[in-house]
Design a protein around this motif. Structure first.
Motif, PDB file in Angstrom:
ATOM      1  N   ALA A 140       0.832  -1.210   0.000  1.00  0.00           N
ATOM      2  CA  ALA A 140       0.000   0.000   0.000  1.00  0.00           C
ATOM      3  C   ALA A 140       0.864   1.256   0.000  1.00  0.00           C
ATOM      4  O   ALA A 140       0.580   2.216  -0.727  1.00  0.00           O
ATOM      5  N   GLU A 141       1.923   1.276   0.804  1.00  0.00           N
ATOM      6  CA  GLU A 141       2.808   2.443   0.834  1.00  0.00           C
ATOM      7  C   GLU A 141       3.498   2.638  -0.514  1.00  0.00           C
ATOM      8  O   GLU A 141       3.645   3.763  -0.992  1.00  0.00           O
ATOM      9  N   GLU A 142       3.907   1.542  -1.122  1.00  0.00           N
ATOM     10  CA  GLU A 142       4.564   1.628  -2.431  1.00  0.00           C
ATOM     11  C   GLU A 142       3.609   2.180  -3.480  1.00  0.00           C
ATOM     12  O   GLU A 142       3.956   3.076  -4.241  1.00  0.00           O
ATOM     13  N   GLU A 143       2.394   1.666  -3.502  1.00  0.00           N
ATOM     14  CA  GLU A 143       1.414   2.127  -4.477  1.00  0.00           C
ATOM     15  C   GLU A 143       1.037   3.586  -4.233  1.00  0.00           C
ATOM     16  O   GLU A 143       0.929   4.375  -5.173  1.00  0.00           O
ATOM     17  N   ASP A 144       0.833   3.959  -2.976  1.00  0.00           N
ATOM     18  CA  ASP A 144       0.499   5.349  -2.675  1.00  0.00           C
ATOM     19  C   ASP A 144       1.617   6.294  -3.096  1.00  0.00           C
ATOM     20  O   ASP A 144       1.362   7.373  -3.649  1.00  0.00           O
ATOM     21  N   ALA A 145       2.858   5.906  -2.862  1.00  0.00           N
ATOM     22  CA  ALA A 145       3.993   6.743  -3.285  1.00  0.00           C
ATOM     23  C   ALA A 145       3.985   6.937  -4.797  1.00  0.00           C
ATOM     24  O   ALA A 145       4.211   8.046  -5.291  1.00  0.00           O
ATOM     25  N   ARG A 146       3.679   5.887  -5.528  1.00  0.00           N
ATOM     26  CA  ARG A 146       3.628   5.992  -6.992  1.00  0.00           C
ATOM     27  C   ARG A 146       2.466   6.873  -7.440  1.00  0.00           C
ATOM     28  O   ARG A 146       2.575   7.607  -8.422  1.00  0.00           O
ATOM     29  N   ILE A 147       1.354   6.822  -6.718  1.00  0.00           N
ATOM     30  CA  ILE A 147       0.214   7.686  -7.045  1.00  0.00           C
ATOM     31  C   ILE A 147       0.593   9.144  -6.817  1.00  0.00           C
ATOM     32  O   ILE A 147       0.312  10.009  -7.664  1.00  0.00           O
ATOM     33  N   TYR A 148       1.245   9.451  -5.691  1.00  0.00           N
ATOM     34  CA  TYR A 148       1.677  10.830  -5.438  1.00  0.00           C
ATOM     35  C   TYR A 148       2.658  11.299  -6.502  1.00  0.00           C
ATOM     36  O   TYR A 148       2.616  12.446  -6.938  1.00  0.00           O
ATOM     37  N   GLN A 149       3.540  10.417  -6.924  1.00  0.00           N
ATOM     38  CA  GLN A 149       4.492  10.750  -7.977  1.00  0.00           C
ATOM     39  C   GLN A 149       3.744  11.105  -9.273  1.00  0.00           C
ATOM     40  O   GLN A 149       4.105  12.057  -9.962  1.00  0.00           O
ATOM     41  N   GLU A 150       2.716  10.341  -9.578  1.00  0.00           N
ATOM     42  CA  GLU A 150       1.933  10.606 -10.788  1.00  0.00           C
ATOM     43  C   GLU A 150       1.150  11.916 -10.662  1.00  0.00           C
ATOM     44  O   GLU A 150       1.080  12.701 -11.611  1.00  0.00           O
ATOM     45  N   TYR A 151       0.562  12.173  -9.495  1.00  0.00           N
ATOM     46  CA  TYR A 151      -0.120  13.451  -9.285  1.00  0.00           C
ATOM     47  C   TYR A 151       0.853  14.614  -9.498  1.00  0.00           C
ATOM     48  O   TYR A 151       0.514  15.610 -10.141  1.00  0.00           O
ATOM     49  N   ALA A 152       2.045  14.498  -8.938  1.00  0.00           N
ATOM     50  CA  ALA A 152       3.052  15.555  -9.095  1.00  0.00           C
ATOM     51  C   ALA A 152       3.391  15.751 -10.566  1.00  0.00           C
ATOM     52  O   ALA A 152       3.510  16.890 -11.045  1.00  0.00           O
ATOM     53  N   ARG A 153       3.538  14.668 -11.290  1.00  0.00           N
ATOM     54  CA  ARG A 153       3.850  14.767 -12.716  1.00  0.00           C
ATOM     55  C   ARG A 153       2.739  15.498 -13.472  1.00  0.00           C
ATOM     56  O   ARG A 153       3.004  16.330 -14.343  1.00  0.00           O
ATOM     57  N   LEU A 154       1.488  15.216 -13.102  1.00  0.00           N
ATOM     58  CA  LEU A 154       0.357  15.828 -13.791  1.00  0.00           C
ATOM     59  C   LEU A 154       0.266  17.336 -13.573  1.00  0.00           C
ATOM     60  O   LEU A 154      -0.213  18.056 -14.452  1.00  0.00           O
ATOM     61  N   VAL A 155       0.695  17.828 -12.428  1.00  0.00           N
ATOM     62  CA  VAL A 155       0.522  19.260 -12.114  1.00  0.00           C
ATOM     63  C   VAL A 155       1.828  20.061 -12.132  1.00  0.00           C
ATOM     64  O   VAL A 155       1.796  21.271 -11.930  1.00  0.00           O
ATOM     65  N   THR A 181       2.682  22.859  -5.732  1.00  0.00           N
ATOM     66  CA  THR A 181       1.863  21.693  -5.417  1.00  0.00           C
ATOM     67  C   THR A 181       2.631  20.418  -5.750  1.00  0.00           C
ATOM     68  O   THR A 181       2.624  19.454  -4.969  1.00  0.00           O
ATOM     69  N   ALA A 182       3.307  20.415  -6.896  1.00  0.00           N
ATOM     70  CA  ALA A 182       4.107  19.245  -7.283  1.00  0.00           C
ATOM     71  C   ALA A 182       5.214  18.985  -6.267  1.00  0.00           C
ATOM     72  O   ALA A 182       5.474  17.831  -5.909  1.00  0.00           O
ATOM     73  N   ALA A 183       5.853  20.047  -5.780  1.00  0.00           N
ATOM     74  CA  ALA A 183       6.914  19.883  -4.778  1.00  0.00           C
ATOM     75  C   ALA A 183       6.348  19.302  -3.479  1.00  0.00           C
ATOM     76  O   ALA A 183       6.988  18.443  -2.847  1.00  0.00           O
ATOM     77  N   ALA A 184       5.162  19.751  -3.082  1.00  0.00           N
ATOM     78  CA  ALA A 184       4.532  19.204  -1.874  1.00  0.00           C
ATOM     79  C   ALA A 184       4.193  17.729  -2.067  1.00  0.00           C
ATOM     80  O   ALA A 184       4.390  16.910  -1.153  1.00  0.00           O
ATOM     81  N   LEU A 185       3.723  17.374  -3.248  1.00  0.00           N
ATOM     82  CA  LEU A 185       3.416  15.974  -3.548  1.00  0.00           C
ATOM     83  C   LEU A 185       4.689  15.131  -3.552  1.00  0.00           C
ATOM     84  O   LEU A 185       4.686  13.994  -3.072  1.00  0.00           O
ATOM     85  N   ASP A 186       5.769  15.686  -4.065  1.00  0.00           N
ATOM     86  CA  ASP A 186       7.058  14.982  -4.042  1.00  0.00           C
ATOM     87  C   ASP A 186       7.503  14.720  -2.604  1.00  0.00           C
ATOM     88  O   ASP A 186       8.046  13.651  -2.297  1.00  0.00           O
ATOM     89  N   ALA A 187       7.263  15.684  -1.720  1.00  0.00           N
ATOM     90  CA  ALA A 187       7.646  15.525  -0.308  1.00  0.00           C
ATOM     91  C   ALA A 187       6.814  14.424   0.360  1.00  0.00           C
ATOM     92  O   ALA A 187       7.347  13.610   1.118  1.00  0.00           O
ATOM     93  N   PRO A 203      -8.472   4.926 -10.430  1.00  0.00           N
ATOM     94  CA  PRO A 203      -7.467   5.289 -11.437  1.00  0.00           C
ATOM     95  C   PRO A 203      -7.033   6.748 -11.274  1.00  0.00           C
ATOM     96  O   PRO A 203      -7.798   7.588 -10.799  1.00  0.00           O
ATOM     97  N   VAL A 204      -5.807   7.035 -11.668  1.00  0.00           N
ATOM     98  CA  VAL A 204      -5.261   8.387 -11.554  1.00  0.00           C
ATOM     99  C   VAL A 204      -5.599   9.144 -12.829  1.00  0.00           C
ATOM    100  O   VAL A 204      -4.833   9.134 -13.788  1.00  0.00           O
ATOM    101  N   THR A 205      -6.750   9.783 -12.854  1.00  0.00           N
ATOM    102  CA  THR A 205      -7.147  10.602 -13.993  1.00  0.00           C
ATOM    103  C   THR A 205      -7.897  11.820 -13.468  1.00  0.00           C
ATOM    104  O   THR A 205      -8.899  11.687 -12.759  1.00  0.00           O
ATOM    105  N   PHE A 206      -7.388  12.982 -13.783  1.00  0.00           N
ATOM    106  CA  PHE A 206      -8.039  14.227 -13.383  1.00  0.00           C
ATOM    107  C   PHE A 206      -8.069  15.151 -14.585  1.00  0.00           C
ATOM    108  O   PHE A 206      -7.030  15.472 -15.155  1.00  0.00           O
ATOM    109  N   PHE A 207      -9.267  15.559 -14.973  1.00  0.00           N
ATOM    110  CA  PHE A 207      -9.425  16.450 -16.102  1.00  0.00           C
ATOM    111  C   PHE A 207     -10.328  17.599 -15.692  1.00  0.00           C
ATOM    112  O   PHE A 207     -11.002  17.534 -14.670  1.00  0.00           O
ATOM    113  N   GLY A 208     -10.358  18.613 -16.522  1.00  0.00           N
ATOM    114  CA  GLY A 208     -11.277  19.714 -16.298  1.00  0.00           C
ATOM    115  C   GLY A 208     -10.773  20.715 -15.283  1.00  0.00           C
ATOM    116  O   GLY A 208      -9.576  20.884 -15.070  1.00  0.00           O
ATOM    117  N   ARG A 209     -11.719  21.361 -14.652  1.00  0.00           N
ATOM    118  CA  ARG A 209     -11.414  22.427 -13.700  1.00  0.00           C
ATOM    119  C   ARG A 209     -10.991  21.871 -12.350  1.00  0.00           C
ATOM    120  O   ARG A 209     -11.325  20.755 -11.999  1.00  0.00           O
TER     121      ARG A 209
END
Length: 173
Positions: free
Chosen positions: A48-63, A70-76, A116-122
């Motif tokens: 779970a920790e490994e998967e969550d870390a990868r999700i945060y990494q993907e969120y950071a990449r998206l923004v 925000t990306a720096a906070a997600l990286d932290a 799934p990690v998908t965020f679109f729109g506003r």
């Protein structure tokens, strides 16, 4: 014997698993959390920790391009999740050795599953923050529950510490 027949045969012999019939295939039912061994609880937490870390990494990449802070906070947060995973792995190795069993979130009844990690729109950042708050609350609940069900002092201490850390992450989101 076909693979499906072998799987069905195996399921009948396992107390924690039961076979069910579907329209086309047989499927395994989810295991109950209370049926997991301490080694499996740790394995589930590591995964779970490994998967969550990868999700945060993907969120950071998206923004990262439009919202670098925000990306720096997600990286932290991702880096902290990696620290949690390493602490869990160290305790697992100390208590059970180097072979971590494969236990997936989706195989455990009532355990949280990530969308799934998908965020679109506003308001992409707002959506990510809400998802992070939910992720951290679920992780905190898992660690609190797991700590309450173990009699091992060292494991209880680590799980309680991780529950507190997840509470702090939730507050930051």
């Amino acid at each position: 014997m076909t693979v499906l027949a072998l799987a069905f045969h195996y399921c009948r012999k396992q107390p924690a698993l039961t076979a069910i019939s579907g329209n086309n295939r047989e499927a395994l039912m989810k295991r109950r959390f209370k049926d997991l061994s301490p080694a499996e609880v740790l394995a589930l937490a590591i995964r779970a920790e490994e998967e969550d870390a990868r999700i945060y990494q993907e969120y950071a990449r998206l923004v990262r391009e439009k919202f670098p802070r925000t990306a720096a906070a997600l990286d932290a947060i991702r880096a902290e999740e990696d620290v949690h995973r390493h602490r869990l792995i160290q305790l697992f190795q100390k208590k059970f050795g180097n072979e971590i069993p494969l236990v997936r979130r989706e195989e455990v009844r009532g355990f949280f599953v990530r969308p799934p990690v998908t965020f679109f729109g506003r308001d992409v950042v707002g959506k990510i923050r809400r998802q992070i708050a939910l992720m951290e609350a679920e992780a905190q609940q898992f660690y609190t529950r797991a700590a309450g069900e173990t009699s091992d002092v060292e494991l209880h201490s680590l799980l309680s510490d991780l529950a507190a850390a997840e509470r702090q992450h939730e507050a930051l989101s």
